[in-house]
Motif scaffolding. Structure first.
Motif, mmCIF file in Angstrom:
data_model
loop_
_atom_site.group_PDB
_atom_site.id
_atom_site.type_symbol
_atom_site.label_atom_id
_atom_site.label_comp_id
_atom_site.label_asym_id
_atom_site.label_seq_id
_atom_site.Cartn_x
_atom_site.Cartn_y
_atom_site.Cartn_z
ATOM 1 N N TYR A 1 0.830 -1.203 0.000
ATOM 2 C CA TYR A 1 0.000 0.000 0.000
ATOM 3 C C TYR A 1 0.859 1.245 0.000
ATOM 4 C CZ TYR A 1 -4.836 -1.310 0.295
ATOM 5 O OH TYR A 1 -6.085 -1.746 -0.007
ATOM 6 N N ARG B 1 -8.932 -3.424 2.518
ATOM 7 C CA ARG B 1 -9.183 -2.002 2.279
ATOM 8 C C ARG B 1 -9.405 -1.682 0.799
ATOM 9 N NH1 ARG B 1 -4.721 0.643 6.128
ATOM 10 N NH2 ARG B 1 -5.099 -0.779 7.836
ATOM 11 N N PRO B 2 -10.448 -2.181 0.200
ATOM 12 C CA PRO B 2 -10.660 -1.922 -1.237
ATOM 13 C C PRO B 2 -10.948 -0.461 -1.549
ATOM 14 C CG PRO B 2 -12.497 -3.116 -0.305
ATOM 15 C CD PRO B 2 -11.488 -3.057 0.757
ATOM 16 N N VAL C 1 -9.600 2.232 -0.176
ATOM 17 C CA VAL C 1 -8.343 2.970 -0.316
ATOM 18 C C VAL C 1 -7.655 2.585 -1.612
ATOM 19 C CG1 VAL C 1 -6.111 3.390 0.758
ATOM 20 C CG2 VAL C 1 -8.112 3.074 2.172
ATOM 21 N N ALA C 2 -7.688 1.280 -1.920
ATOM 22 C CA ALA C 2 -7.048 0.828 -3.148
ATOM 23 C C ALA C 2 -7.730 1.432 -4.352
ATOM 24 C CB ALA C 2 -7.079 -0.688 -3.206
ATOM 25 N N ALA C 3 -9.086 1.476 -4.328
ATOM 26 C CA ALA C 3 -9.801 2.060 -5.448
ATOM 27 C C ALA C 3 -9.446 3.530 -5.598
ATOM 28 C CB ALA C 3 -11.307 1.903 -5.230
ATOM 29 N N ILE D 1 -6.651 4.929 -4.742
ATOM 30 C CA ILE D 1 -5.292 5.026 -5.292
ATOM 31 C C ILE D 1 -5.323 4.765 -6.804
ATOM 32 C CG2 ILE D 1 -3.021 3.959 -5.282
ATOM 33 C CD1 ILE D 1 -3.442 3.391 -2.319
ATOM 34 N N GLY D 2 -6.041 3.709 -7.195
ATOM 35 C CA GLY D 2 -6.132 3.403 -8.624
ATOM 36 C C GLY D 2 -6.782 4.530 -9.411
ATOM 37 N N ILE E 1 -4.801 -2.452 -8.095
ATOM 38 C CA ILE E 1 -5.839 -2.617 -7.074
ATOM 39 C C ILE E 1 -5.911 -4.064 -6.629
ATOM 40 C CG2 ILE E 1 -8.323 -2.493 -6.681
ATOM 41 C CD1 ILE E 1 -8.400 -0.103 -8.517
ATOM 42 N N THR F 1 -5.418 -5.371 -2.798
ATOM 43 C CA THR F 1 -6.549 -5.846 -2.030
ATOM 44 C C THR F 1 -6.535 -7.345 -1.796
ATOM 45 O OG1 THR F 1 -7.791 -5.944 -4.072
ATOM 46 C CG2 THR F 1 -8.086 -3.996 -2.698
#
Lengths: 655, 282, 163
Positions: free
Chosen positions: A636, B171-172, B174-176, B178-179, C22, C26
């Motif tokens: 992350y 944590r999808p 936050v990942a989304a 970022i993407g 992603i 994830t």
């Protein structure tokens, strides 16, 4: 002259070698024969001193300086370690070395089976080294250095049994009181160096060489003419140093507590040698102090006050060693009274002669008395409270005889040594009292002297009779010790007893000591004879005092008596509350300040420092949270970094 | 393939970009249509809804799918309306759909299927860009070998049960985010047409040039020399596999050899890593 | 049009890359994380092919082949990793491997040591004089002062304590 130089250097170097040898033995733990190097070196030193005396000392010039060792050279200033011998110095040197040798032989048996046997002898020899170098020093600053050395060895020896809290406290007290006096002494020395530099004698010399005794003596008359106020201040400060070391009022408080040390230590340091260093300093600086009569009058008064109050306090002590300690203080007061008589101009030489004479005799009989008390203590199983034992005449016959000799000498019974030397002091006081300017002071001081002589005889005989006469009582702690001392302990005492008996007659009335001491440069020959009435009066006083003491010793102890005498006894036993006053005026405020600072240091400074030191730890703890070890978290962070960099590049607009 | 090149030339002359009907945006040549930004945003929302829906509730899932379809349809508005473009866009949407399926699937095998779909769509796109060999190689390596290895490891390590680490996502949101921000940055960076140089010179072509000097019949990219026109350069389309092979083994020989060495080292490394700790070969 | 096509393809490659990113962030299963890596690489390949078409040369295609080769090597080694990790712990969860984490140690207390020395027998002197720490105020002085003010000759009935 090289023989003389060799002898002179052997006098301090032999104890130094003994000290190092015993120290090495102490560290290696092989203490069984530690007395051998100590006694051998001290005997050699004594032999050298006596031969120096016999060889006519420094010859016709009056003094001789033997160069030794260049200690420091910084720029133009050189600090040399050299020895200066003259008649005054040789007198004291002989006394110091011979008495040290005797007491070392005594200590062999007294201190046997002590775990610190080697350490004892090491510090003993170190003390003798410092004392001899003090006496032999050619420069006032060098004298000050060994002054401090003597104080240090005294501290180490008083606190010999350092695990005992009272001994440690007593040693600290001695050192502290001496230190306070020595600070004033140092100021005096520095002022003197400055003052000598003002005169044309010393203006070309470097700072250290200005303090050579010869230069001081040369510069003193010039200073007295031009800067008499400065000279008075210097003499006053030096006087304070002498008073601190020699336990005069108000610096006398350390000497009774110094009895916590072993008895031979008390005999050597606090009877014969170290406490006489103050008197030696004043005698040495006589050419200087002769030019400041006001200071000498102060000296005389301080000596008088001291001798009187010490005699009063000695009267009420129950402890044999403490009686002897107070009597030391009292006799030193005598010495200072005698020195103070030099404030009358023409009496300077006579005053110094009288003081040195009494110093020599006092060294002999006081050491003898202390060693006898050590015999008693050793036999009674380390009990020295006079109420616990009595009637020891049968148990310790030889000690009884020796103690009697010493006590008689102290009381001033003719024809023993103390009679003649005390008469010398009283005589010079009487002569000074006829002076026009300061005569009044000395009349009073003469009265004080007689009163003190009476009290001296009283308490001495009281202690003697209480110990050796009366009902025989041996405390339980004695066990199998209650027998006479061994030959090794008695032989030196016998030598000292011979001295106590004969030294007075041999030196005093024959004028031998007067002729000899006045060979010192700065002192001149003077004709002096004792007035007969003083001789008679002091003899009567001595006998009367012995009788009164006998009567007092046979009185039973009254514990709860509300009469005035008992209250006086109470005050006397509590040392006239001088210690109590010092405690509340100086010690307690300082301790309070120390406690406050300690609290401040822990609560404020240390906490602040720890908080500041804790900041990296906090930062680290924050950083530790990032290191979770999980790949997901790390990826992350990486992704956030990549996205941030990409956005930043795009936002730049330029490739 | 000459027909396609012919079609391409015709198409270039027939469909002038300035004549295209645009839904949004200015009529500047090559200007990036703003509708794509909206498409990206909708796509992110649809992803988030879909992955929430897979875990939580079916309606959310279908809402997400619906949003995705809407975004896909919107994206068709930003392309010129010729067959090639439409087919290409279909491939793109299929690929993205497969990617979404890959990252929100519960069962690992379903995820593998999504991955395969995405890879095959990329192969289709590459095929349309005249990169025949590359697309074939991609199909073989990715959709073939990698999927097979994955299935083997899955069977070795997991058998059939569904594990928690397959289902749960870390944590999808936050990942989304970022993407999404990364995509917007990429979109922004491709927005300015003037920053993409249309003609780039191939500066590492000494060897192929030397080879061409020996054999002028060979098909090679035109040499940048004075006098050549842009049309002549634009006429050249790198579609021949033999041309690719020649470029690889003359101009980029060092890279190819190094790639071969890396393959060898990786093979040895893989065998060494996968051995049992007590030394036996696995 | 060329530009538009290229832009769309670049966007498609970027989207595949973002999807792969992603997925990598994830997913918790090791092999699915690895597949997301492959997705990222394929996005990059699309990007390169688009540029190859735009610039009319083979550079992009050759680089795409290199990437493919490296992806294959990476696949081999990554799966060998997965197998050997599986042998240590029978799970494909990436959260099982967190042994590089920092453990927060407690603050160490300073250790104070005490030394006990054996008590020796020392000779003792009679306590002479006032110990100011024990008897801070001498009562006999107070009594004396009071008496001297009132009746110098009266005898008080107080018992004077021995110190």
């Amino acid at each position: 002259m090289s023989n003389l130089s060799l002898f002179a250097w052997l006098v301090p170097i032999a104890p130094l070698v003994g000290c190092i040898w015993c120290a090495i033995l102490a560290f290696r733990g092989e203490a069984k024969f530690a007395h051998v190097p100590a006694i051998a070196s001290l005997l050699l030193s004594a032999l050298m001193a006596i031969s120096l005396l016999a060889l006519g000392g420094p010859g016709t010039e009056g003094y001789a300086v033997f160069d030794g060792y260049r200690y420091l050279q910084i720029g133009g200033m050189t600090v040399d370690i050299s020895l200066r011998i003259d008649a005054l110095c040789l007198t004291l040197l002989t006394v110091v070395t011979s008495i040290s040798a005797m007491i070392a032989i005594y200590s062999k048996d007294y201190m046997h089976d002590d775990p610190g046997y080697a350490r004892y002898f090491a510090v003993f020899c170190g003390f003798v080294f410092s004392m001899t170098m003090l006496v032999l020093s050619h420069n006032l600053l060098m004298l000050y250095a060994f002054w401090e050395g003597v104080g240090t060895c005294s501290y180490l020896l008083i606190g010999f049994w350092y695990r005992k809290p009272s001994a440690a406290r007593a040693a600290t007290k001695a050192f502290m009181v001496n230190r306070i006096a020595d600070t004033a002494f140092l100021f005096g020395i520095l002022l003197l160096s400055f003052a000598v530099g003002q005169t044309d004698v010393g203006s070309g010399l470097n700072w250290f060489a200005r303090l050579d005794f010869q230069n001081i003596f040369d510069a003193a008359p010039v200073l007295a003419e031009k800067h008499s106020g400065l000279l008075t201040t210097i003499a006053f400060l030096i006087m304070i140093g002498a008073i601190g070391k020699s336990a005069q009022f108000p610096f006398h408080v350390w000497l009774p507590d110094a009895m916590e040390g072993p008895t031979p230590v008390s005999a050597l340091i606090h009877a014969a040698t170290m406490v006489t260093a103050g008197v030696y300093l004043m005698a040495r600086m006589a050419p200087l102090t002769a030019l400041t009569p006001s200071v000498l009058t102060t000296v005389a008064w301080l000596g008088g006050i001291t001798s009187l109050i010490a005699a009063v306090m000695a009267l009420y002590q129950d402890d044999l060693k403490r009686v002897l300690a107070y009597s030391t203080v009292s006799q030193l007061g005598y010495l200072f009274m005698a020195l103070g008589a030099g404030s009358v101009k023409e009496l300077v030489s006579v005053a110094v002669v009288a003081a040195m004479f009494h110093l020599v005799t006092h060294a002999f009989f006081k050491a003898l008395l202390f060693l006898s008390a050590g015999n008693v203590m050793h036999a009674m199983g380390d009990v020295i409270d006079m109420r616990e034992f009595g009637g020891l005449k049968r148990v310790l016959p030889k000690t009884h005889v020796l103690f009697a000799i010493g006590a008689a000498a102290l009381a001033g019974l003719p024809p023993l040594a103390g009679f003649f030397s005390k008469d010398g002091v009283l005589g010079v006081l009487a002569e000074a009292s006829s002076d026009t300017m300061v005569g009044g002071h000395f009349k009073l001081l003469l009265g004080v002297g007689f009163l003190t002589a009476l009290l001296t005889a009283v308490y001495t005989s009281k202690a003697f009779f209480k110990t050796f006469y009366g009902q025989e009582k041996i405390p339980a702690a004695a066990g199998h010790h209650a027998h006479e001392a061994s030959f090794t302990m008695l032989a030196p005492m016998a030598v000292l007893a011979v001295g106590a008996v004969f030294v007075g007659i041999l030196l005093g009335p024959t004028g031998a000591i007067a002729n000899y001491v006045t060979q010192t440069p700065g002192l001149h020959h003077g004709e002096h004879s004792e007035p007969l009435w003083i001789l008679a009066l002091s003899a009567i006083i001595a006998v009367a005092g012995v009788f009164v003491g006998y009567v007092l010793s046979t009185q039973p102890q009254t514990a709860n008596d509300a009469s005035l005498a008992s209250k006086l006894a109470e005050i006397g036993r509590n040392r006239l509350y001088i210690d109590w006053f010092y405690n509340i005026a100086f010690v307690q405020p300082l301790e309070w300040a120390g406690r406050f600072l300690a609290w401040f240091d822990v609560a404020v400074v240390e906490n602040t420092t720890n908080s500041i030191a804790g900041i990296p730890r906090l930062v680290g703890m924050v950083g530790q949270r990032v290191q979770t070890g999980r790949i997901t978290a790390y990826s992350y962070l990486t992704a956030v970094g990549i996205a941030a960099v990409a956005i930043w590049i795009v936002m730049q607009g330029n490739w | 393939m000459e027909s396609l090149s012919f079609a391409w030339t015709i198409g270039q002359q027939a469909f002038d970009p300035s004549n295209l009907p645009l839904v949004f945006g200015d009529r500047n040549e090559g200007h990036f249509s703003k509708v794509m930004l909206l498409v990206i945003a909708l796509g992110a929302v649809s992803y988030w809804l879909m992955q929430r829906g897979v875990v939580k509730s079916k309606p959310m899932l279908w809402t997400g799918v619906g949003l995705f379809v809407l975004a896909a349809l919107m994206s068709f508005a930003a392309i010129p309306t010729d067959l090639e473009s439409i087919v290409r866009m279909c491939f793109c949407i299929l690929g993205i759909g497969g990617g979404f399926g890959f990252i929100i699937a519960r069962e690992p095998v379903h995820a593998a299927l999504g991955f395969a779909t995405a890879v095959l769509s990329t192969c289709g796109v590459m095929f349309m860009q005249y990169a025949y060999f590359v697309s074939a190689a991609t199909m073989i390596v990715y959709a073939g070998a990698t999927i097979i290895i994955f299935l083997f490891v899955l069977m070795f390590a997991q058998q059939t049960k569904l594990r928690v680490y397959d289902v749960e996502l870390t944590r999808p949101a936050v990942a989304a985010f970022i993407g999404l921000s990364l995509l917007i940055a990429i979109a922004w960076s491709v927005a300015g047409p003037e920053e993409i140089l249309p003609i780039k010179l191939d500066l590492t072509r000494e060897k192929s040039l030397a080879a061409r000097a020996k054999d002028p019949e060979r098909e090679l990219p035109p040499v940048p020399r004075p006098g050549i026109t842009d049309e002549q350069v634009a006429e050249f389309i790198p579609f021949k596999t033999s041309g690719l092979g020649r470029a690889m083994y003359t101009d980029y020989l060092l890279a190819v050899e190094l790639a071969g060495t890396v393959l060898l080292v990786a093979t040895i490394g893989a065998i060494a890593l996968a051995q049992k700790p007590d030394g036996g070969a696995s | 049009m060329n530009i538009v096509e290229t832009q769309n393809l670049l966007l498609f490659g970027g989207t595949l890359f973002a999807i792969g990113l992603i997925g990598f962030l994830t997913r918790r299963s090791l092999i699915l994380m690895f597949l997301s890596l492959e997705t990222m690489l394929s996005g990059v390949s699309v990007n390169l092919i688009a540029f190859s078409k735009l610039h009319h040369n083979y550079q992009g295609q050759v680089l795409a082949i290199m990437i493919l080769t490296i992806a294959a090597c990476e696949a081999a080694i990554a799966l060998a990793f997965v197998v050997s990790l599986y042998r240590r712990k029978p799970t494909l969860d990436v959260r099982a491997w967190d042994e590089l984490s920092e453990t927060i140690l407690p603050h160490e207390q300073e250790v104070e040591s005490e030394t006990n020395l054996p008590e020796e027998q020392f000779p003792s002197l009679t306590p002479a004089g006032l110990d100011p720490l024990v008897r801070p105020i001498p009562s006999s002085v107070d009594v004396l002062l009071h008496e001297s003010k009132q009746h110098p000759s009266a005898s008080s009935q107080e018992v004077t304590q021995r110190v």
